[in-house]
Design a protein around this motif. Structure first.
Motif, short mmCIF file in Angstrom:
data_model
loop_
_atom_site.label_atom_id
_atom_site.label_comp_id
_atom_site.label_asym_id
_atom_site.label_seq_id
_atom_site.Cartn_x
_atom_site.Cartn_y
_atom_site.Cartn_z
N ALA A 184 0.83 4.00 -2.89
CA ALA A 184 0.45 5.39 -2.61
C ALA A 184 1.52 6.37 -3.09
N ALA A 185 2.79 5.98 -2.95
CA ALA A 185 3.88 6.86 -3.38
C ALA A 185 3.96 6.96 -4.90
N GLU A 186 3.67 5.84 -5.59
CA GLU A 186 3.84 5.82 -7.04
C GLU A 186 2.60 6.29 -7.80
N ARG A 187 1.41 5.94 -7.29
CA ARG A 187 0.19 6.16 -8.07
C ARG A 187 -0.63 7.34 -7.61
N CYS A 188 -0.36 7.88 -6.44
CA CYS A 188 -1.21 8.94 -5.89
C CYS A 188 -0.46 10.26 -5.81
N ASN A 189 0.13 10.67 -6.93
CA ASN A 189 0.87 11.94 -6.99
C ASN A 189 0.12 12.94 -7.86
N PHE A 245 0.82 -1.20 0.00
CA PHE A 245 0.00 0.00 0.00
C PHE A 245 0.86 1.26 0.00
N ILE A 246 1.88 1.30 0.85
CA ILE A 246 2.76 2.47 0.92
C ILE A 246 3.45 2.70 -0.43
N GLU A 247 3.91 1.62 -1.04
CA GLU A 247 4.58 1.73 -2.34
C GLU A 247 3.61 2.24 -3.40
#
Length: 381
Positions: A125-130, A121-123
């Motif tokens: 969120a960092a990659e897809r939620c920018n 999830f953390i990965e």
């Protein structure tokens, strides 16, 4: 709200486009999966509407938006992107996840996931939620530890000056489990079809089509028959004496919503002969409507014939036992009685002559009975 007319015009245009596409999709193909897609599009439209309003939230939110957000029937929340902390949740989220509003405000998005899912999830969120929209299916966890699948709609937003994201979480747990069960059932069907010589079938009860494995040719000698892919073909090859019983049995099972069906009947082979078979099947329902039937037809013709042969042998043995206990006793008793009446001094020749005739008749009766037993014993062989 800055540029409110422009945003409202954009919202109206978006709603019109989605509505027209959804209507056309439903008119062209009204299958359940397209109904689900249509609903998802409408839900997404609602999410965009709330986003347009949320993105321009002033320092003091309007009562209209507050009510719309809180009373929306699908769980929604706003979280701070930097810390993943909940900033606001609606009533549907509180009811679905089991936390109070105060408890939510002390949690982060990590707390509604299983620990093993957090790194991914953390990965993600960092990659897809920018700063972009996001949609995906994730496993969430309630306060009581229950896991369920949700489809996430995520959009960027500003909340009281904080860089945040607006989330809508649609429960798709039932659909995911049904899909997984169907996939696993399909795998089991393929493995079973390869591992057995029995006739394994997969019937579509909506289209009345059926798929067979190679057991159809091995057991019943049907090769490349074009009509074998129709359920009517199976029905037509059931023995006429069994047909009504089998159809009534199957209709009764479906009418009562049962998942399992099993019957014995005679099925016609390609050469015109009939074999005794046992047919066992699992019936799958969707919205209480039967749509799939997976089963296996097993050849029990040899066993049925052996059982009948044993039954016939038992019947013969019972007849032999009855003959031994009843018919044989009659001439034997007569012989024993006659031999006891002979005049051993031979003074009464007339009596002895009569007794000899009676003895001959009784012996002949005994001989006939013995031949009768021999005949029945040969039948046992």
């Amino acid at each position: 709200m800055r540029n409110a007319p422009l945003k409202m015009a954009g919202l109206c245009s978006l709603f019109v486009v989605i509505s027209i596409n959804s209507y056309l999709l439903f008119k062209i193909d009204s299958r359940p999966e397209n109904l689900l897609l249509t609903g998802s599009l409408i839900i997404l439209c609602g999410a965009f509407a709330l986003l347009l309003i949320a993105s321009g939230w002033p320092a003091r939110r309007s009562p209209q938006f507050e009510h719309l957000f809180n009373e929306y029937p699908i769980p929604m929340w706003v979280y701070e992107k930097a810390t993943l902390r909940f900033l606001s949740v609606n009533n549907a989220a509180i009811q679905k996840y089991g936390y109070t509003r105060k408890e939510f405000m002390e949690l982060t998005l990590r707390d509604i996931r299983n620990p093993e899912d957090v790194p991914l999830f953390i990965e993600n969120a960092a990659e897809r939620c920018n700063g972009t929209d996001y949609r995906g299916i994730w496993r969430h966890r309630k306060k009581d530890g229950t896991n369920f699948f949700v489809e996430i709609y995520s959009l960027p937003a500003m909340y009281f000056g904080k860089n945040a994201r607006f989330i809508m979480a649609k429960d798709v747990d039932a659909e995911m489990r049904a899909s997984r069960e169907a996939r696993e059932l399909g795998i089991r069907y393929e493995l079973l079809a390869q591992a057995t010589n029995d006739a394994v079938y997969d019937k579509n009860l909506v289209t009345n089509t059926v798929t067979w494995n190679r057991g159809l040719s091995d057991l019943f000698l049907y090769h490349d028959q074009n009509d074998t892919d129709l359920v009517q073909w199976w029905q037509q090859n059931i023995h006429p004496a069994d047909h009504a019983r089998i159809m009534i049995s199957l209709e009764t099972v479906i009418a009562t919503g049962s998942n399992y069906w099993s019957e014995e009947y005679r099925f016609r082979c390609a050469n015109g002969s009939y074999k005794h078979v046992v047919d066992r099947a699992c019936i799958i329902y969707e919205d209480n409507v039967p749509f799939r039937m997976i089963g296996m037809i097993q050849d029990i013709d040899k066993h049925v014939k052996q059982a009948r042969q044993l039954e016939e042998q038992n019947k013969t043995l019972k007849e032999i036992a009855w003959i031994n206990s009843h018919e044989i006793r009659r001439p034997v008793v007569s012989i024993l009685s006659i031999t006891g009446l002979f005049d051993k001094s031979n003074q009464d020749m007339h009596l002895n002559s009569q007794l000899m005739e009676w003895l001959h008749e009784s012996t002949q009766q005994l001989d006939d009975i013995i031949h009768k037993i021999e005949h029945k014993v040969k039948k046992l062989g």
